[in-house]
Design a protein around this motif. Structure first.
Motif, short mmCIF file in Angstrom:
data_model
loop_
_atom_site.label_atom_id
_atom_site.label_comp_id
_atom_site.label_asym_id
_atom_site.label_seq_id
_atom_site.Cartn_x
_atom_site.Cartn_y
_atom_site.Cartn_z
N SER A 194 8.78 7.47 -1.01
CA SER A 194 9.83 8.35 -1.55
C SER A 194 9.24 9.66 -2.06
CB SER A 194 10.59 7.64 -2.66
OG SER A 194 9.71 7.30 -3.71
N THR A 195 7.96 9.70 -2.35
CA THR A 195 7.33 10.92 -2.85
C THR A 195 6.78 11.80 -1.73
OG1 THR A 195 5.28 9.73 -3.26
CG2 THR A 195 6.79 9.98 -5.12
N THR A 196 6.06 11.20 -0.77
CA THR A 196 5.45 12.00 0.30
C THR A 196 6.34 12.11 1.53
OG1 THR A 196 4.34 10.12 1.34
CG2 THR A 196 3.14 11.29 -0.42
N ARG A 197 7.31 11.20 1.65
CA ARG A 197 8.19 11.10 2.82
C ARG A 197 7.43 10.69 4.08
NH1 ARG A 197 12.55 9.86 1.22
NH2 ARG A 197 13.58 10.53 3.09
N LEU A 246 0.80 -1.21 0.00
CA LEU A 246 0.00 0.00 0.00
C LEU A 246 0.83 1.26 0.00
CD1 LEU A 246 -2.90 -0.93 2.41
CD2 LEU A 246 -2.91 -0.88 -0.06
N GLY A 247 2.08 1.17 0.45
CA GLY A 247 2.96 2.34 0.47
C GLY A 247 2.34 3.49 1.23
N GLY A 248 2.61 4.70 0.80
CA GLY A 248 2.10 5.89 1.47
C GLY A 248 0.77 6.34 0.90
#
Length: 136
Positions: free
Chosen positions: A77-80, A16-18
């Motif tokens: 990596s995009t939203t941190r 699901l990641g961020g």
């Protein structure tokens, strides 16, 4: 040492990641459960910190569970933002879906999916913010 019940949180974090869907309206207090035996439940916690405060949820048998120190293992990596998910199949006729999460930073989000459909998503900002998802 990670409690045995916390290990499933790590399992789906990378899947699901961020990503989290937009927030939806909260149900009325005492609302009926929205999941049943055989439904696939996914509870995701998101924070701006990896190490966080307590989290609470109900397991597949409707037993209350908690984790004092909630560590979110995956960072987008995009939203941190840091994230972790718990996924299980409901084993009871009326599954309770309420979950609570306290951030160690200033951003807390919870998302509850039932059979891959968003049933609740909440975001709260502020130091040590606590967020509760309670699908109805």
């Amino acid at each position: 040492m990670t409690p045995s019940f916390a290990r499933p949180l790590i399992l789906l974090a990378l899947v699901l990641g961020g990503c989290a869907p937009p927030a939806v309206a909260a149900p009325a207090p005492g609302a009926a459960p929205t999941a049943h035996r055989g439904d696939r439940i996914a509870i995701t916690f998101v924070s701006d910190r990896q190490h966080n405060g307590p989290s609470r949820w109900f397991d597949s048998l409707n037993r209350p569970r908690q984790q004092t120190d909630t560590v979110l293992p995956a960072q987008s990596s995009t939203t941190r933002l840091w994230t972790s998910s718990l996924v299980y199949t409901a084993q009871r006729p009326a599954q309770r879906l309420t979950s609570t999460f306290t951030t160690g930073g200033g951003f807390a989000r919870c998302v509850v999916l039932v059979n891959d459909k968003v049933r609740d998503a909440k975001t709260v900002a502020g130091k040590g913010a606590r967020v509760t998802c309670a699908p109805g």
